[in-house]
Enzyme design. Structure first.
Site, short mmCIF file in Angstrom:
data_model
loop_
_atom_site.label_atom_id
_atom_site.label_comp_id
_atom_site.label_asym_id
_atom_site.label_seq_id
_atom_site.Cartn_x
_atom_site.Cartn_y
_atom_site.Cartn_z
N LYS A 64 0.77 -1.33 -0.03
CA LYS A 64 0.22 -0.03 0.07
C LYS A 64 0.83 1.07 0.04
O LYS A 64 0.38 2.32 -0.56
CB LYS A 64 -0.85 0.23 1.17
CG LYS A 64 -2.03 -1.21 0.99
CD LYS A 64 -3.04 -0.94 2.11
CE LYS A 64 -4.31 -1.67 1.79
NZ LYS A 64 -5.34 -1.79 2.92
N ASP A 100 -10.41 2.55 1.02
CA ASP A 100 -10.74 1.88 2.50
C ASP A 100 -11.27 2.92 3.33
O ASP A 100 -12.24 2.27 3.96
CB ASP A 100 -9.17 1.59 2.95
CG ASP A 100 -8.61 0.53 2.58
OD1 ASP A 100 -9.12 -0.39 1.98
OD2 ASP A 100 -7.31 0.27 2.66
N GLY A 125 -1.44 1.23 11.96
CA GLY A 125 -0.93 1.13 10.75
C GLY A 125 -1.98 2.05 9.53
O GLY A 125 -2.60 2.89 9.91
N PRO A 150 3.22 3.03 22.23
CA PRO A 150 2.77 4.42 21.96
C PRO A 150 3.82 5.15 20.89
O PRO A 150 3.29 5.69 20.07
CB PRO A 150 2.55 4.95 23.28
CG PRO A 150 2.29 4.11 24.27
CD PRO A 150 3.17 2.83 23.82
#
Length: 263
Positions: A64, A100, A125, A150
């Protein structure tokens, strides 16, 4: 005309089913849709060697980000997210798109979420970033980001800040999840760590995983009375937009839905 889903692995993908069904319903008898197993490093070579018969690609992990990097043109959404799940062939070359966001947003809307001023995203992600944009479009002004570490949430926080959405980052082990809408973007092998979170009845949770179903998280959510939305809904709605981008025709939603339900 040709199109395909690409990524690694892709053998499990239901994209061929959805796109081939769409072609048949639209009467596009000279279109074919395949599955290509390749990694991000293979993408530049692939695109450079393709003929004009190739009209588009559905892009899955791990390609991607590479799809944005190799595209000749990048639409605003994939530019913001630095992730594209669609490549469309145009006169100018390959254009990167991201459907998406549409998939997640429509799946939540269909489940009854029409206003979500507060929400949470598990994971950090590319899919989490797409979820952040979808939640912002549904009115989110405060998003809790829940991650194991984090330090990995920086890119997602950047996207949220660009959308003027306040972000608070929580370590998974300490998460409370007060938000009424939650999107889990983590793979199924990470689900055991989610089962002990304080899930509550009345919460709407979108689990982007769709195979196998129900996932361990979905089973836990059903047990506490939460509303569960499966990743199959995201797959379906993002595919309908891909069909329109690649063919230039409205997606045959009823035919695509029937094929997916039958499978």
């Amino acid at each position: 005309m040709r199109a395909a889903v690409l990524g690694r692995p892709v053998a499990h993908s239901l994209s061929p089913l959805l796109h081939r069904t769409a072609y048949a319903a639209l009467g596009l008898t000279d279109w074919q849709y395949d599955a290509l197993d390749l990694g991000a490093e293979d993408l530049p070579v692939l695109l450079a060697g393709l003929g004009q018969e190739w009209r588009g690609f559905s892009v899955t992990m791990p390609c991607k980000q590479a799809a944005v990097d190799v595209a000749d043109e990048v639409a605003p959404l994939p530019r913001l997210l630095h992730a594209a799940n669609t490549l469309v062939h145009t006169r100018a070359g390959w254009r990167a798109e991201n459907t998406d966001v549409t998939g997640i947003g429509t799946a939540l809307t269909a489940a009854g979420v029409d206003d979500a001023p507060a929400a949470a995203v598990i994971g950090a992600g590319g899919t989490a970033a797409a979820a952040a944009v979808a939640l912002a479009s549904l009115g989110a002004r405060q998003v809790e980001v829940v991650v194991r570490e984090p330090a990995r949430a920086g890119e997602l926080v950047r996207v949220l800040e660009a959308l003027d959405v306040a972000a608070t980052v929580h370590r998974l082990a300490d998460a409370v999840l007060d938000a009424p809408v939650v999107v889990s973007t983590v793979p199924i092998d990470a689900h055991p760590a989610l089962l002990d979170l304080p899930w509550r009845a009345g919460t709407t949770v979108l689990d982007v995983v769709y195979a196998p179903w129900p996932t361990p998280l979905a089973q836990r959510l059903h047990a506490v009375g939460a509303t569960v939305v499966g990743g199959l809904e995201v797959l379906f709605w993002q595919a309908t937009e891909q069909v329109e981008l690649m063919t230039g025709q409205p997606a045959p939603i009823a035919a695509m839905r029937a094929a997916l339900d039958a499978r």
